[in-house]
Design an enzyme around this catalytic site. Structure first.
Site, PDB file in Angstrom:
ATOM      1  CE1 TYR A  99      -5.073  -1.070  -3.245  1.00  0.00           C
ATOM      2  CE2 TYR A  99      -6.112   0.741  -4.426  1.00  0.00           C
ATOM      3  CZ  TYR A  99      -4.990  -0.012  -4.135  1.00  0.00           C
ATOM      4  OH  TYR A  99      -3.789   0.296  -4.725  1.00  0.00           O
ATOM      5  N   GLY A 119      -4.432 -11.846  -4.541  1.00  0.00           N
ATOM      6  CA  GLY A 119      -3.375 -10.879  -4.240  1.00  0.00           C
ATOM      7  C   GLY A 119      -2.128 -11.033  -5.090  1.00  0.00           C
ATOM      8  CG  ASP A 154      -0.467  -4.753  -8.645  1.00  0.00           C
ATOM      9  OD1 ASP A 154       0.465  -4.659  -7.817  1.00  0.00           O
ATOM     10  OD2 ASP A 154      -1.660  -4.910  -8.319  1.00  0.00           O
ATOM     11  CG  HIS A 208      -2.121  -0.949   0.985  1.00  0.00           C
ATOM     12  ND1 HIS A 208      -3.266  -0.609   0.334  1.00  0.00           N
ATOM     13  CD2 HIS A 208      -2.249  -2.260   1.315  1.00  0.00           C
ATOM     14  CE1 HIS A 208      -4.076  -1.668   0.281  1.00  0.00           C
ATOM     15  NE2 HIS A 208      -3.475  -2.680   0.862  1.00  0.00           N
ATOM     16  CB  SER A 259      -1.441  -8.492  -9.639  1.00  0.00           C
ATOM     17  OG  SER A 259      -2.010  -7.342 -10.195  1.00  0.00           O
TER      18      SER A 259
END
Ligand code: GLA
Length: 377
Positions: free
Chosen positions: A212, A114, A162, A25, A116
């Site tokens: 998010y 998670g 990502d 994050h 991606s």
């Protein structure tokens, strides 16, 4: 429906998922992250169809749909939006460049875990269309338009990590990426005699998208408040924890915790990179545990299944570090484990997880691989 067996591909693209070692994050807070592309991939097979429409089939979802290139809009069906969004954004940069095509998508990337699968799909599509129609997009354009597609068509206000890792990944290298400047450095991914292992809680992070976006808003609130006193800061990640502390009584508690997490995670990321440089894997592992603690208690994006796995690993001496990875609320933990003990660890953890949650735990052994690539049909 496209016929998988008789489909003759003009080109084939392989697009990887990604891991992130540390700096979670942090991308949308303008700091340093440490991702890498992995050997679990989506494969996209393309052919031109000399029309103004596209037909796309996902073999995993057993679902297909058509797009009329003259009116590309959002769909109610989420996975379609990754594709619609990428075509839409290519058309903004290079109007009229995407012509009719058919595409078959096959994947060994679990969705919602998670790693991606979304960026893999976006960037795999951008790369494939760029090649198929000789559009002339460079890597950075593909990275940014894939991110923009996720913002405007899917609705997740993701950062750029990502897409960057999926496009720029290199075998056996970690990418130390500065998300403010997009400058990056490759770092050898040598953990020997330890290895990376992902454990998938099989809790899919369906709530993640809305929460998010809430985290992004909370970080924006913190940054604006701090900028009023210190206009020199342009991103939250660059602010030292000591400066954030000054705002403990000023910011709402939650917002303060988010900001302090970001600042501390950034410091941890720098320390983790130093540890790697000195081959201090124990120190690196401690940074992973520290990251999880912050994500759990201050950033509030973990869940009980992830916490259980991380806590469980702490009692096992051959695990150096463990933490949740990616957006959170489910998905995988990333673990640094002695190579000889991986099978033992998987067995122990699976049993404990099953006993605790009556759910299956999956393990994913990952190798660090090249980014999105065109392969011979
Ligand atoms: C998701 C987003 C990324 C990043 C991570 C958390 O994967 O797509 O941009 O913010 O979460 O580090």
């Amino acid at each position: 429906m496209l016929d998988v067996n008789s489909f003759e591909s003009d080109i084939i693209v392989e697009s990887p998922g990604r891991i992130n070692l540390i700096g979670e994050h942090i991308d949308y807070n303008g700091g340093l992250v440490l991702p890498a592309a992995i050997d679990k991939k989506i494969r996209l097979r393309y052919r031109k169809n000399d029309s103004d429409t596209c037909e796309i089939l996902s073999t995993n979802l057993k679902s297909s749909f058509h797009i009329d290139l003259s009116e590309i809009s959002r769909s109610e069906i989420e996975w379609q939006n990754y594709i619609r969004g990428v075509i839409y954004h290519i058309n903004i940069l290079k109007p009229g460049s995407v012509k009719g095509f058919d595409c078959i998508i096959e994947s060994n990337l679990p969705v919602g875990s998670g790693i991606s699968s979304s960026a893999a799909l976006e960037c795999g599509l951008a790369k494939g269309l760029n090649e198929l129609f000789d559009i002339g997009l460079n890597d950075l354009e593909m990275i940014k338009l894939s991110r923009d597609a996720e913002h405007s068509f899917v609705g997740t206000k993701c950062g750029i990590m990502d897409q960057f890792a999926v496009v720029k990944g290199q075998e056996n290298s970690l990418i130390l990426l500065d998300c403010n400047t997009l400058e990056y450095k490759l770092i050898p991914a040598d953990f020997s005699p330890y290895k990376l292992l992902l454990l998938n809680t099989n809790v899919s992070h369906s709530l993640a998208s809305s929460e998010y976006n809430v985290r992004r808003d909370e970080c924006d609130i913190a940054l604006s408040a701090i900028q009023k006193k210190y206009p020199k800061y342009v991103s939250l990640a660059e602010i030292e924890p000591e400066v954030i502390e000054e705002f403990r009584q000023v910011l709402p508690e939650k917002v303060f915790n988010r900001a302090l997490y970001v600042s501390e995670e950034q410091r941890r990321t720098r320390r983790a990179v130093q540890c790697l440089g000195q081959n201090d894997l124990k120190g690196f592992g401690d940074c992973l545990y520290g990251s999880h603690k912050g994500l759990r208690h201050m950033y509030d994006v973990s869940c009980k299944e992830l916490d259980f796995l991380v806590d469980f690993s702490k009692n096992i001496e051959y695990v150096l570090g463990s933490r949740m990875m990616g957006g959170g609320f489910g998905g995988c933990t990333i673990n640094l484990i002695h190579a000889n003990k991986i099978e033992d660890f998987i067995e122990k953890t699976k049993t404990a997880y099953q006993d605790k949650f009556e759910m299956e735990l999956s393990s994913i052994k990952v190798n660090i691989s090249d980014g999105v690539s065109i392969i011979d049909p």
